[in-house]
Design a protein around this motif. Structure first.
Motif, mmCIF file in Angstrom:
data_model
loop_
_atom_site.group_PDB
_atom_site.id
_atom_site.type_symbol
_atom_site.label_atom_id
_atom_site.label_comp_id
_atom_site.label_asym_id
_atom_site.label_seq_id
_atom_site.Cartn_x
_atom_site.Cartn_y
_atom_site.Cartn_z
ATOM 1 N N PRO A 206 -1.324 -2.289 11.301
ATOM 2 C CA PRO A 206 0.095 -2.636 10.589
ATOM 3 C C PRO A 206 0.238 -2.573 9.001
ATOM 4 O O PRO A 206 1.233 -2.647 8.745
ATOM 5 N N ALA B 274 2.223 -9.255 12.155
ATOM 6 C CA ALA B 274 1.000 -8.643 12.072
ATOM 7 C C ALA B 274 0.093 -8.871 10.831
ATOM 8 O O ALA B 274 -0.863 -8.450 10.893
ATOM 9 N N LYS B 275 0.731 -9.117 9.711
ATOM 10 C CA LYS B 275 -0.088 -8.965 8.550
ATOM 11 C C LYS B 275 -0.216 -10.339 8.183
ATOM 12 O O LYS B 275 -1.121 -10.812 7.079
ATOM 13 N N GLN C 26 -7.964 -6.134 10.136
ATOM 14 C CA GLN C 26 -6.372 -6.225 10.096
ATOM 15 C C GLN C 26 -6.267 -7.186 8.917
ATOM 16 O O GLN C 26 -5.295 -7.148 8.362
ATOM 17 N N LYS D 240 6.091 -6.422 12.603
ATOM 18 C CA LYS D 240 5.442 -6.084 11.468
ATOM 19 C C LYS D 240 4.929 -7.030 10.405
ATOM 20 O O LYS D 240 3.780 -6.783 10.135
#
Length: 251
Positions: free
Chosen positions: A102, A74-75, A152, A71
């Motif tokens: 995310p 994903a950032k 994202q 997690k």
């Protein structure tokens, strides 16, 4: 910065990637180029942690990807693979909204909605955001997927052959969008390309891959040379002066 240290992936005694030592600096567009089967997509996929390494380490912005929580990773980094594309009864806006998962875990906030709108606008999809994916052309769909990745909101964006199946006009438009994303949004874009002239024109740096090894890495001017490209592609290449920069001609 993306750093690969002694990265290897062994498929068999005859087929292997690495060991690869490579540093991709922050900012701009870095293109991975090379012949079919050279290992470009495999390298990109390992950087995005969608494929494991047999040995070595990969760090993105100082984070060891093998040890970083999914997690959190994903950032930091987003990736779009060719085979991950699908066509279903999703609208463009719904698809782009997946890029916010995310951050939102499916509960979109006003911040998420604003980022979705910005990404749609950036890719020139505002008039199409209510359309379903199966109602779009291939070029429009490709832009929608890239918008999803941009939504994202990661500093590092990995794209595996985003020009695949696009005609010349849409390929030019896509590269212009990615070039703008690096310049205007401050993203570090790493992209697998087959067309060396697109890499030479739009990329700030080119990483040439051959037989699972990085054989050359430098600025576009350093890679767009007769002897370098002839060696990488195992065919005679002449680099000539074009109206907007060097052009590689095969003969």
């Amino acid at each position: 910065m993306i750093t690969l240290s002694a990265v290897t992936k062994n498929y068999s005694s005859e087929v292997a990637i690495g060991p690869v030592d490579l540093t991709i600096p922050n900012g701009g567009v870095t293109a991975l180029v090379g012949p079919n089967g050279a290992g470009k997509s495999t390298l990109l996929t390992m950087i995005g942690r969608l494929m494991g390494m047999d040995e070595g380490t990969i760090e993105i912005a100082g984070y060891d990807i093998a040890k970083t929580n999914s997690k959190d990773l994903a950032k930091i980094v987003s990736i779009l693979r060719q085979e991950n594309h699908f066509v279903t009864r999703l609208t463009v806006r719904q698809l782009v909204g997946f890029g916010r998962f995310p951050h939102s875990k499916g509960r979109l906030t006003r911040v998420d909605e604003d980022m979705i709108s910005q990404s749609i606008d950036f890719l020139g999809l505002t008039d199409l955001e209510g359309r379903y994916l199966d109602e779009l052309s291939g070029g429009q769909r490709q832009r929608a997927y890239v918008a999803m990745v941009l939504a994202q909101d990661t500093d590092y964006v990995l794209l595996d052959e985003p020009l695949n199946n696009l005609d010349m006009r849409h390929s030019v438009q896509m590269m212009q969008h990615l070039h703008r994303a690096a310049r205007e949004l401050g993203r570090t874009v790493v992209i697998v390309l087959h067309d060396i002239n697109f890499a030479g024109h739009y990329a700030d740096r080119i990483c040439a891959v051959k037989d699972g090894q990085v054989v050359q890495h430098g600025t576009s001017d350093e890679i767009m040379r007769d002897e370098v490209l002839s060696h990488v592609f195992d065919t005679p290449v002449k680099v000539i002066a074009g109206p907007h920069g060097p052009l590689a001609v095969y003969y």
